[in-house]
Design an enzyme around this catalytic site. Structure first.
Site, PDB file in Angstrom:
ATOM      1  CE  LYS A 198      21.392   5.068  28.074  1.00  0.00           C
ATOM      2  NZ  LYS A 198      20.957   3.986  27.158  1.00  0.00           N
ATOM      3  CB  VAL A 258      21.950  21.880  31.861  1.00  0.00           C
ATOM      4  CG1 VAL A 258      22.295  20.563  32.496  1.00  0.00           C
ATOM      5  CG2 VAL A 258      20.595  21.800  31.177  1.00  0.00           C
ATOM      6  N   GLY A 259      20.840  25.183  32.596  1.00  0.00           N
ATOM      7  CA  GLY A 259      20.766  26.543  32.070  1.00  0.00           C
ATOM      8  C   GLY A 259      19.828  26.727  30.899  1.00  0.00           C
ATOM      9  CE  LYS A 260      15.611  22.267  30.587  1.00  0.00           C
ATOM     10  NZ  LYS A 260      16.346  21.902  31.809  1.00  0.00           N
ATOM     11  CB  THR A 261      15.001  28.901  32.340  1.00  0.00           C
ATOM     12  OG1 THR A 261      14.212  27.713  32.438  1.00  0.00           O
ATOM     13  CG2 THR A 261      14.095  30.109  32.442  1.00  0.00           C
ATOM     14  CB  SER A 283      19.217   1.089  27.018  1.00  0.00           C
ATOM     15  OG  SER A 283      18.826   1.643  28.257  1.00  0.00           O
ATOM     16  N   PRO A 304      17.652  18.949  34.508  1.00  0.00           N
ATOM     17  CG  PRO A 304      16.140  18.417  36.181  1.00  0.00           C
ATOM     18  CD  PRO A 304      17.039  17.793  35.178  1.00  0.00           C
TER      19      PRO A 304
END
Length: 798
Positions: free
Chosen positions: A734, A372-375, A691, A370
């Site tokens: 990571k 990071v500017g996807k929309t 992991s 959330p």
């Protein structure tokens, strides 16, 4: 055509050689038996005309230029076949401008060049016209005459006596010359006419002109058909309009006008919407049913709403794409900082759209944490392409009808969200962002993800059928973009239809730039402040990034900046004339003590504690794994809200330590009289994934050997019972999490070497990355000597 001036066939014998002046023509060809006025203004041609003044009926050779761009041609730039002409009249138009009326007499060929100055002069060979007639030539002449007459009939603006000239010319060769000389230049170029002039064989000449006339006749026939179709359509529309006006007048006389006004208005709205023929047929049927219903009935209102939806949908309205790779790149750079690989992929997508004729293309899926500017990437794409933008929130949607709509038999039925967004956008080619496709659910009302399969399939969505409309609607021109945080919760069939673009978290450098260029100006404007009242300094922004946020995106950072702005806004609202500078001290005064400590390396880990790295839908995180022992009967206790896969990793790590007890200098039965407890803090958060196997192995070995783990080292990797370390996912996220936490050394599987290409170079410069193949390589890298004794680091496993 013989472009070098040589005739296509051997001409008849010459009738002698003469030396005549040569007049070059720039954009036309003079034919025998034609009278043509020619404007003369070039120096050589003017000198020639002035020499001919007073010598009417003098002969002059007229030859066309190969290229009209040459102002003063030589004989190389002229054709070698021309027309000998008699000067009929010379009219002076100005000081160096004349109009010469020429009468073409016959064809000639240039034999020898006599002079170029003061005007062109050459010896020529006259080419006599063949007057031999046969049946084939007469048939060709008749066909040419009839075709030309039909062309003249389709051109109503010509003088009436034009067709009569055709009957007066009986010789087929002369008829061909006459028609060619009068042919418009738009349909016959100079090269085409020159080919006809060089056709000495009369049959070949007539065939060339007949082909030219045939092409023009076909063009005129098509124009006439199109004109007839347009007039017929206009006549039909006018007739319908007149009939409706008469019907309206009759209903007004009968007192029934009020009942049908609404139906006529709906009919007009549907007509303006330019619906397909199939839809128009359904609408006419529904409007016909409405006429027989009472306006107060429920069915009337249901039908009216249905027709209104059809009228409001953008069946034919589109916006013109202005797809430009440079414009898309500029908009992305203006709206987003960093994300270079994401921007590159979007620019490639726009380039394909720019080059392809059709509008189909892949469905892009932006996956990332959330904030990071996807929309907003979708909004930037829409702005760059000049399209409308709409967003559909799918988080928590469980009903299939949200996508496909409800049947009209249900009370309160409506179309699905796809058609609702298209109606709101007002065009059939908007940019639609399907937000949070990974958070849809399934219940008894159906699977909305399955309903999206048809919507997002470029091969099927051209005939998408909403349950409410029950009519095909073309979605192929819609640009669909989807966003998600976690790819694992997206159904495989839906995931297969989309092209994934990873949107990773931001580095510290990116966050500083985003705050300076985007967030601070935005929040100052939102709180009614200016940078004169509240100035953010670089150290102040760095304090917000380092000590008050620890996230992959920038939403938390924006909230903290807004909190600083609110404190100043309150002071100004109270009437205080304040001018504040955001320094680290000012940030701590407003926001309180630091929420995060950036340097985990300051901590001294006890034996049995190791630092791992985990991937989550919100970005990468560090993970502490603790191990302890107590007297017992060999039980292994796992706590910390571990799911099945992580529990299996812990069991595998313990089993491997037991199998290698001799190599680790441990009692082979070390687990016989103790209970081992492995715990992961923050047990309120579910944890899963393979992991953490390497970290669990390190924590257990650290506990049993009494050697603490280095506090500046974090690790990730899946383990096997054979001691192999297998690759894991989310390496970039990571490493970003390790960098945020102040980790200086990260251990990852060697099989993840290729994933380091996606990691920003500034992260790799500050964090040392070690690649390992097997578990026996780990302990020498991470364990410190025991604090109570001087025992050295244990040897690597055999």
């Amino acid at each position: 055509m013989a472009s070098n001036g040589a005739p296509p066939s051997r001409p008849p014998s010459s009738s002698g050689e003469d030396s005549v002046p040569i007049l070059p023509l720039r954009n036309s060809v003079l034919f025998p038996m034609s009278v043509v006025p020619i404007n003369v203004g070039r120096p050589r041609s003017v000198r020639l005309v002035e020499d001919l003044l007073g010598r009417e009926r003098a002969l002059v050779g007229v030859i066309s230029q190969r290229s009209p761009e040459i102002d003063e041609p030589t004989f190389k730039e002229l054709y070698t076949i021309g027309t000998i002409a008699r000067v009929v009249k010379v009219i002076r138009l100005g000081p160096s401008n004349y109009s010469v009326v020429l009468n073409g007499l016959g064809r000639f060929r240039v034999k020898n060049i006599v002079a170029l100055e003061p005007y062109m002069r050459a010896k020529i060979e006259r080419i006599p016209e063949s007057l031999v007639r046969d049946v084939e030539l007469d048939a060709l002449g008749t066909g040419l005459r009839e075709a030309t007459r039909e062309v003249l009939q389709l051109m109503p603006n010509l003088p009436r006596d034009t067709a009569g000239i055709l009957d007066n010319v009986r010789e087929p060769g002369a008829l061909a010359d006459l028609i060619a000389s009068n042919f418009p230049q738009a349909q016959a170029s100079v090269a085409d006419k020159q080919e006809i002039l060089e056709a000495f064989d009369v049959k070949a000449r007539v065939r060339l002109v007949l082909a030219m006339v045939g092409r023009q006749l076909e063009v005129l026939r098509v124009k006439k058909e199109i004109s007839s179709m347009v007039q017929e359509e206009m006549g039909k529309s006018q007739r319908e309009y007149i009939l409706r006006q008469q019907m309206k007048s009759i209903r007004e006389e009968l007192g029934e006008a009020g009942e049908d006004d609404e139906i006529e208005e709906l009919r007009e709205r549907v007509r303006r919407a330019k619906v397909p023929a199939e839809v128009e047929k359904v609408v006419k049927k529904q409007l016909g049913r409405m006429r027989s219903m009472a306006q107060q009935s429920a069915e009337y209102n249901v039908t009216r709403t249905y027709v209104e939806w059809i009228a409001d949908l953008p069946w034919s309205k589109t916006t013109v794409d202005r797809i430009s790779v440079q414009e898309v790149r500029r908009c992305l750079d203006e709206d987003h900082m960093g994300l270079e690989k994401v921007k590159k992929r979007i620019v490639e997508y726009a380039a394909i759209r720019q080059l392809r004729a059709d509008k189909k293309g892949p469905i892009l899926l932006f996956i990332g944490p959330p904030g990071v500017g996807k929309t907003s990437l979708g909004r930037s794409i829409a702005r760059a392409m000049g399209r409308q933008y709409e967003r559909i929130a799918l988080g928590g949607v469980r009903d299939e009808a949200e996508i496909r709509g409800h049947r009209r038999t249900y009370v309160g039925a409506l179309p699905g969200r796809i058609l609702q967004a298209l109606k709101k956008a007002g065009t059939k080619n908007p940019v639609l962002v399907l937000d949070e496709v990974d958070k849809m659910g399934v219940d008894l009302r159906g699977d909305p993800a399955a309903a999206l399969l048809e919507v997002l399939d470029p091969e099927q969505n051209s005939t998408f059928q909403d349950h409410y409309l029950d009519l095909p609607f073309d979605l192929s021109q819609v640009m669909f973009l989807a966003t998600a945080n976690n790819r694992d919760t997206i159904p495989p069939a839906l995931f297969d239809r989309m092209e994934v673009i990873e949107v990773p978290g931001y580095t510290r450098t990116d966050k500083l730039g985003i705050a300076r260029e985007f967030l601070v100006p935005k929040q100052l404007s939102a709180h009614g402040l200016t940078d004169e009242r509240l100035e953010f300094t670089e150290p102040g922004i760095a304090t917000l990034v380092d000590h008050y946020t620890r996230e992959a995106g920038v939403r938390g950072l924006e909230r903290e900046i807004a909190a600083v702005c609110r404190a100043t806004a309150v002071k100004l609202a109270e009437g205080n004339a304040v001018i504040e500078v955001v320094t680290p001290e000012h940030v701590e005064k407003v926001l309180g003590p630091h929420k995060h400590r950036p340097e985990i390396a300051e901590h001294h880990l006890e034996p049995g504690v190791a630092t791992g790295l985990a991937w989550t839908p919100t970005g990468g995180e560090i993970l502490f794994i603790e191990a302890t022992k107590m007297p017992g009967k060999g039980n292994v206790v796992l706590t910390g809200n571990m799911k099945n896969v992580m529990q299996e990793s812990a069991t595998t790590a313990v089993s491997f330590v037991r199998s290698k007890a001799g190599d680790l200098h441990l009692d082979p039965e070390w687990l016989k009289n103790i209970d081992l407890h492995v715990h992961i803090p923050k047990h309120g958060t579910p944890k899963d994934g393979p992991s953490a196997g390497v970290t669990m192995f390190t924590a257990v070995c650290s506990l049993l050997l009494g050697c603490p783990v280095r506090s500046d080292v974090a690790m990730t990797g899946e383990i096997s019972l054979r001691g192999r370390i297998m690759s894991v996912g989310g390496v970039k996220e990571k490493l970003l999490a390790a960098h945020r936490a102040g980790i200086k050394h990260v251990i990852i599987p060697a099989k993840n070497r290729k994933d380091l290409e996606d990691v920003p170079q500034d992260i790799l410069d500050e964090v040392k990355v070690t690649l390992v193949h097997a578990m026996d390589e780990i302990l020498p890298l991470v364990l410190e000597p025991p604090r109570q004794t001087s025992v050295s680091t244990p040897p690597p496993l055999a």
